[in-house]
Design an enzyme around this catalytic site. Structure first.
Site, PDB file in Angstrom:
ATOM      1  N   GLU A 376       0.837  -1.204   0.000  1.00  0.00           N
ATOM      2  CA  GLU A 376       0.000   0.000   0.000  1.00  0.00           C
ATOM      3  C   GLU A 376       0.873   1.256   0.000  1.00  0.00           C
ATOM      4  O   GLU A 376       1.774   1.390   0.829  1.00  0.00           O
ATOM      5  CB  GLU A 376      -0.921  -0.007   1.224  1.00  0.00           C
ATOM      6  CG  GLU A 376      -1.899  -1.166   1.204  1.00  0.00           C
ATOM      7  CD  GLU A 376      -2.529  -1.435   2.550  1.00  0.00           C
ATOM      8  OE1 GLU A 376      -3.685  -1.890   2.571  1.00  0.00           O
ATOM      9  OE2 GLU A 376      -1.867  -1.194   3.582  1.00  0.00           O
ATOM     10  N   ARG A 392       4.386   1.323   2.021  1.00  0.00           N
ATOM     11  CA  ARG A 392       4.411   0.339   3.107  1.00  0.00           C
ATOM     12  C   ARG A 392       5.412  -0.751   2.727  1.00  0.00           C
ATOM     13  O   ARG A 392       5.322  -1.338   1.650  1.00  0.00           O
ATOM     14  CB  ARG A 392       3.014  -0.232   3.303  1.00  0.00           C
ATOM     15  CG  ARG A 392       2.916  -1.426   4.243  1.00  0.00           C
ATOM     16  CD  ARG A 392       1.470  -1.825   4.432  1.00  0.00           C
ATOM     17  NE  ARG A 392       1.328  -3.073   5.181  1.00  0.00           N
ATOM     18  CZ  ARG A 392       0.183  -3.507   5.714  1.00  0.00           C
ATOM     19  NH1 ARG A 392      -0.925  -2.795   5.568  1.00  0.00           N
ATOM     20  NH2 ARG A 392       0.130  -4.650   6.383  1.00  0.00           N
ATOM     21  N   ARG A 456       0.151  -0.780  16.353  1.00  0.00           N
ATOM     22  CA  ARG A 456      -0.633   0.299  15.758  1.00  0.00           C
ATOM     23  C   ARG A 456      -1.287   1.154  16.843  1.00  0.00           C
ATOM     24  O   ARG A 456      -2.353   0.846  17.367  1.00  0.00           O
ATOM     25  CB  ARG A 456      -1.674  -0.272  14.791  1.00  0.00           C
ATOM     26  CG  ARG A 456      -1.036  -0.966  13.589  1.00  0.00           C
ATOM     27  CD  ARG A 456      -2.064  -1.463  12.599  1.00  0.00           C
ATOM     28  NE  ARG A 456      -1.406  -2.119  11.466  1.00  0.00           N
ATOM     29  CZ  ARG A 456      -2.051  -2.617  10.413  1.00  0.00           C
ATOM     30  NH1 ARG A 456      -3.384  -2.532  10.358  1.00  0.00           N
ATOM     31  NH2 ARG A 456      -1.386  -3.201   9.432  1.00  0.00           N
TER      32      ARG A 456
END
Length: 520
Positions: A376, A392, A456
């Site tokens: 991505e 990414r 994350r």
């Protein structure tokens, strides 16, 4: 004389006894202390709880129980009209959890008291303040709530110390929440601003669970005409039809063409198991995932039917070819560009691009990517004709970056590649915006992602004042420290404001961020 000597000897005999005597049994009472803590999170309209302030109360073991009848607080006057309620909770551990609130308060002045009934035994106690905004609340400016004193039952007060922290909270809104329209999860945000100032947000509608394609997934759109304060009801703009459980479409990216005023949305259509795991070489929807588009000519009110451009842009040897989620760009010369990714004949992923030289009538792809094992990505035009691809990288820890001046015929790895922007192997957003820096308009790159190398959390916006040559630590802002799904998308609201649409856990949040809070 003998009498004096005897008295002296008697005193000498007493000295050891005094030295060995037991200490006094009278307890030395320790000091009761209270301190404030504030997490870095925004206050979001549409959420019932926004736990933005905690008071820690420590009562030493040698103290009696302490009784408190109130908590003195303050709040910035500009935030008062937007507050529906401030709920106060007592928790047995540091993390916030809801139970029956101790008190509810709706302040009508900058300084206010929250009545409570607290009897606290020796130990450590946690009191949380959670804010709920009303439907009319503005999401401009900040909200700054502080707890200043605990009021004791005898009328005395205990000052609440205030360590360093960001007590001024950004405000935002929930664009989509888990459970809205009976949907399990909303994921994969993309956002764009039209020439009318309309904000258009796109995302996955994951009906049954949070899993990626293949599955029952459509692409939804939410539209705002007041800079994100309110959002119109969700529209489904991509639905590939029955059988829904095995005919999903997702991972959207959105692009606004400032010349034609047309809006484009790209996504991956998986007919059957034709996402990353099951897509095969070829062109047909029956064998390979499809790069599909929809468009709108009326500021996002109505949309065309989806159609595939896979035959135009995919190398038949590749297993899969689809867009990078987030947003695309329009170049200075009018060309339209989407970031993309392909999985080659060996199933090795590469970030790349597609572009259109005729405002979306036809698209050019089948372009080699700059670096293996990247997926991505997002693209910007740094200087006229130069495209920067921010990727990414499955190797982990950092983003990879490359540039091209010939639309991907060749690529040059950038000096910041795999060393400047840390990343936990997640999607990130990159835009170029013409914003005011110290009162002067300047082209600035903005980047958002979870600012970690693993995990994350810590959703952060960073700014580069030299078009990506450097990313100085001073020019960044932590927006939300909480764990999240991690994807985000940036857009320019005006010359002084950036908008970020990002994932919570199954939810999508929108926050307006002043440029001045990012660029110090």
């Amino acid at each position: 004389m003998k009498k004096n000597i005897f008295y002296f000897l008697f005193l000498l005999l007493l000295i050891p006894a005094v030295g060995c005597a037991k200490k006094s049994t009278t307890p030395v009472v320790g000091e009761v202390k209270a301190s404030a803590y504030t997490p870095t999170i925004p206050v979001l309209k549409g959420l019932a709880t926004n736990a933005i302030l905690r008071v820690n109360i420590f009562i030493p073991a040698d103290n009696a129980a302490q009784q408190y009848t109130g908590i003195n607080c303050s709040i910035n006057a500009s935030a008062i009209s937007g507050i529906e309620n401030i709920a106060v909770y007592q928790t047995s551990a540091e993390p916030f959890s809801t139970n029956t609130p101790l008190a509810n308060s709706k302040p009508n002045s900058a300084n206010f008291n929250v009545p409570v009934t607290l009897k606290l035994a020796p130990g450590l106690h946690f009191i949380w303040f959670s804010v709920t905004l009303n439907n009319a609340a503005s999401i401009d400016h900040t909200i700054e709530l502080r707890a200043t004193q605990l009021v004791q039952s005898n009328g005395k007060t205990l000052t609440i110390s205030e360590p360093a922290g960001n007590y001024a909270k950004l405000k935002g809104t929930t664009v989509r929440k888990a459970g809205d329209d009976n949907v399990n999860t909303y994921r994969i945000p993309g956002i764009a601003t039209t020439n009318k100032g309309t904000l258009l947000s796109v995302y996955d509608i994951r009906y049954k669970n949070s899993a990626d394609l293949p599955g029952n997934i459509d692409v939804g759109l939410s539209r705002s005409t007041d800079s994100g304060k309110t959002w119109e009801p969700m529209k489904i703009i991509m639905d590939m039809g029955a059988p829904h459980e095995n005919n999903g479409v997702g991972d959207p990216a959105i692009l606004f063409d400032p010349i034609t005023k047309k809006i484009w949305v790209a996504a991956l259509w998986s007919k059957g198991n034709r996402s990353i795991a099951g897509s095969l070489p070829g062109i047909s929807p029956d064998t390979t995932g499809q790069f599909v588009l929809v468009s709108s000519n009326d500021d996002g009110l109505t949309w065309s039917a989806p159609y595939t451009i896979t035959p135009q842009i995919k190398n038949p040897k590749w297993h899969l070819f689809f867009n990078g989620p987030g947003s695309g760009i329009a170049m200075k010369d009018g060309k339209l560009v989407f970031a993309a990714q392909y999985w080659n004949e060996n199933k090795m992923p590469y970030s790349t691009i597609i572009y259109s030289a005729d405002h979306g009538n036809t698209w050019i792809g089948n372009l080699n990517g700059p670096k293996s094992n990247t997926t991505e990505s997002q693209v910007v035009e740094t200087t006229p004709g130069t495209l920067m691809l921010n990727m990414r990288d499955n190797r982990g820890s950092y983003r990879s970056v490359a540039t091209t001046t010939n639309f991907g015929t060749s690529w040059t790895e950038h000096a910041t590649s795999y060393n400047a922007l840390q990343d936990p192997v997640c999607m990130g957003s990159l835009i170029k915006a013409n914003v005011k820096v110290k009162g002067v308009l300047k082209e600035v790159l903005f980047f958002s992602n979870p600012n970690t190398t693993s995990g994350r959390y810590d959703m952060t916006i960073k700014a580069s004042l030299d078009l990506g040559q450097t990313w100085l630590p001073a020019n960044q802002l932590l927006v939300d420290e909480r764990n999240c799904y991690g994807y985000s998308s940036l857009t320019q609201i005006d010359a002084e404001t950036i908008g970020i649409l990002y994932e919570g856990t199954k939810d999508l949040y929108f926050v307006k961020v002043p440029v001045a809070s990012i660029i110090k």
